[in-house]
Write a protein that holds these residues in place. Sequence first.
Motif, PDB file in Angstrom:
ATOM      1  N   LEU A 159      38.292  40.093  20.953  1.00  0.00           N
ATOM      2  CA  LEU A 159      39.029  41.341  21.063  1.00  0.00           C
ATOM      3  C   LEU A 159      38.373  42.270  22.073  1.00  0.00           C
ATOM      4  O   LEU A 159      37.157  42.255  22.258  1.00  0.00           O
ATOM      5  N   LYS A 160      39.207  43.114  22.710  1.00  0.00           N
ATOM      6  CA  LYS A 160      38.721  44.143  23.621  1.00  0.00           C
ATOM      7  C   LYS A 160      39.428  45.462  23.295  1.00  0.00           C
ATOM      8  O   LYS A 160      40.546  45.459  22.775  1.00  0.00           O
ATOM      9  N   PRO A 161      38.785  46.578  23.624  1.00  0.00           N
ATOM     10  CA  PRO A 161      39.480  47.855  23.445  1.00  0.00           C
ATOM     11  C   PRO A 161      40.647  47.965  24.421  1.00  0.00           C
ATOM     12  O   PRO A 161      40.713  47.239  25.417  1.00  0.00           O
ATOM     13  N   HIS A 162      41.562  48.887  24.134  1.00  0.00           N
ATOM     14  CA  HIS A 162      42.776  48.963  24.972  1.00  0.00           C
ATOM     15  C   HIS A 162      42.471  49.479  26.370  1.00  0.00           C
ATOM     16  O   HIS A 162      43.278  49.312  27.285  1.00  0.00           O
ATOM     17  N   SER A 221      34.998  46.110  28.104  1.00  0.00           N
ATOM     18  CA  SER A 221      34.125  45.636  27.030  1.00  0.00           C
ATOM     19  C   SER A 221      33.893  46.738  26.007  1.00  0.00           C
ATOM     20  O   SER A 221      34.173  47.921  26.248  1.00  0.00           O
ATOM     21  N   TRP A 222      33.331  46.326  24.866  1.00  0.00           N
ATOM     22  CA  TRP A 222      32.950  47.294  23.829  1.00  0.00           C
ATOM     23  C   TRP A 222      31.757  48.122  24.288  1.00  0.00           C
ATOM     24  O   TRP A 222      31.579  49.259  23.850  1.00  0.00           O
ATOM     25  N   MET A 264      31.419  49.345  27.308  1.00  0.00           N
ATOM     26  CA  MET A 264      32.015  50.453  28.058  1.00  0.00           C
ATOM     27  C   MET A 264      32.511  51.536  27.099  1.00  0.00           C
ATOM     28  O   MET A 264      32.320  52.730  27.335  1.00  0.00           O
ATOM     29  N   LEU A 265      33.158  51.104  26.027  1.00  0.00           N
ATOM     30  CA  LEU A 265      33.650  52.068  25.047  1.00  0.00           C
ATOM     31  C   LEU A 265      32.490  52.825  24.415  1.00  0.00           C
ATOM     32  O   LEU A 265      32.561  54.042  24.210  1.00  0.00           O
ATOM     33  N   TYR A 266      31.399  52.107  24.131  1.00  0.00           N
ATOM     34  CA  TYR A 266      30.248  52.755  23.504  1.00  0.00           C
ATOM     35  C   TYR A 266      29.659  53.827  24.424  1.00  0.00           C
ATOM     36  O   TYR A 266      29.301  54.917  23.972  1.00  0.00           O
ATOM     37  N   THR A 267      29.581  53.539  25.718  1.00  0.00           N
ATOM     38  CA  THR A 267      29.087  54.529  26.678  1.00  0.00           C
ATOM     39  C   THR A 267      29.958  55.780  26.641  1.00  0.00           C
ATOM     40  O   THR A 267      29.454  56.920  26.642  1.00  0.00           O
ATOM     41  N   PHE A 268      31.263  55.589  26.593  1.00  0.00           N
ATOM     42  CA  PHE A 268      32.205  56.711  26.526  1.00  0.00           C
ATOM     43  C   PHE A 268      32.007  57.518  25.242  1.00  0.00           C
ATOM     44  O   PHE A 268      31.920  58.748  25.270  1.00  0.00           O
ATOM     45  N   LEU A 269      31.887  56.832  24.114  1.00  0.00           N
ATOM     46  CA  LEU A 269      31.757  57.526  22.832  1.00  0.00           C
ATOM     47  C   LEU A 269      30.417  58.245  22.703  1.00  0.00           C
ATOM     48  O   LEU A 269      30.322  59.297  22.065  1.00  0.00           O
TER      49      LEU A 269
END
Length: 372
Positions: free
Chosen positions: A226-229, A233-234, A236-241
């Motif tokens: 799975l990947k975020p929308h 990658s996850w 990348m999402l973690y860096t954003f969050l």
Amino acid sequence: MEKLWSLYEDILNKYGLVITDDIKIQFKEKLWGAAYEYHPQLVVWSNGKNDLLLDSIKTKELPFDLFLFTLMRFGNYHEQFIYARQVTAHRIVESFHSFLILLKEEKYSSLGGLLRMFLESIAMFEKALRKTQFNISKIEKSLSRAINQRGNSDTIDLGRNHLLEAQNHFTEFENDLNKIVTETYVDWKQYSLNGDLQEYQVKEGFFDPSPQMGYSETIIKMETKLKPHKGESWGMLYTFLCDFTHPSVGSRISGLDFNRSKIHKNGDLWTREMYFNSVSVENELLSSVTKDLVYFSYDLLKLYLDINKQFEGLYKRVKNSSQLLVRNTLFYKNKQNSKTYTMLKKRVNPYNKCICFGDSRFKFCCGNEENW
């Protein structure tokens, strides 16, 4: 649960995201149920000093109470596994619930931090599952070898050594789970008495929740298709969050006017000219960020459900190996000391739950020598 889910559906509908009934059913069973309904029967933890416990298996003379505790600890591994998931699911549900409340109240700047906790919890759980996968394979091999040596009196000692290998591998498994569910750094008993805080100190064998433990690396290594929308990658999402824990993020997404704000360079001197809108002014960036966070919450919910499938497959193997470990320990101990079976029957009520934490009473499970 219904009230929480109804709030989530209303929010998703607002942002044009349709959720299936299947996801709702899985949320209720696999996440909410794991957090609040499917509790372990009993969790038996050791203090990490395994030599004494293993000596109770190796030595001929029986310190029987310690031996019985050791058996229960071996039989309890799958209960510890359930407990690790329960702790993870509980933290996720609370983060998820807080996210929805803040979203409803339009308190946007903290939303990303809550989803960060959501992702961190999933990642640590997935890491424990990866290590469990590695350890359970070693355990199954050692147990198989121990079972194969049972019928030959000339190889009993070899079989016992394989059994000890399995026990040591289970200890590694237990230590990994400890990093999720063990006591934290705060002495809560002391705090409850006088309210005193304690200095932060790293303790050997404890999970350190601070950033230097490498959440980012753990998230990058997650094994899922799975990947975020958005993003590749996850990680990348973690860096954003993570940026939502920065002190300035609230002003940046809720009031900073990017069109009017400018950076000026005068020689080696840089200056920033900042303009802020009134909170009543419609903010396109805030709207975009909020919609993304709502979608990311759905991504993370699906990620947990995907990781939970790994748990369910491993749970059956952990439970089976845990029970085999108890029964083979009894078999080899009884070969070493013929009083083992007699003392076991005297000490354990035949109609109590079995010491291997299986589905049958002791009399019909490990209390029957034929089941060993």
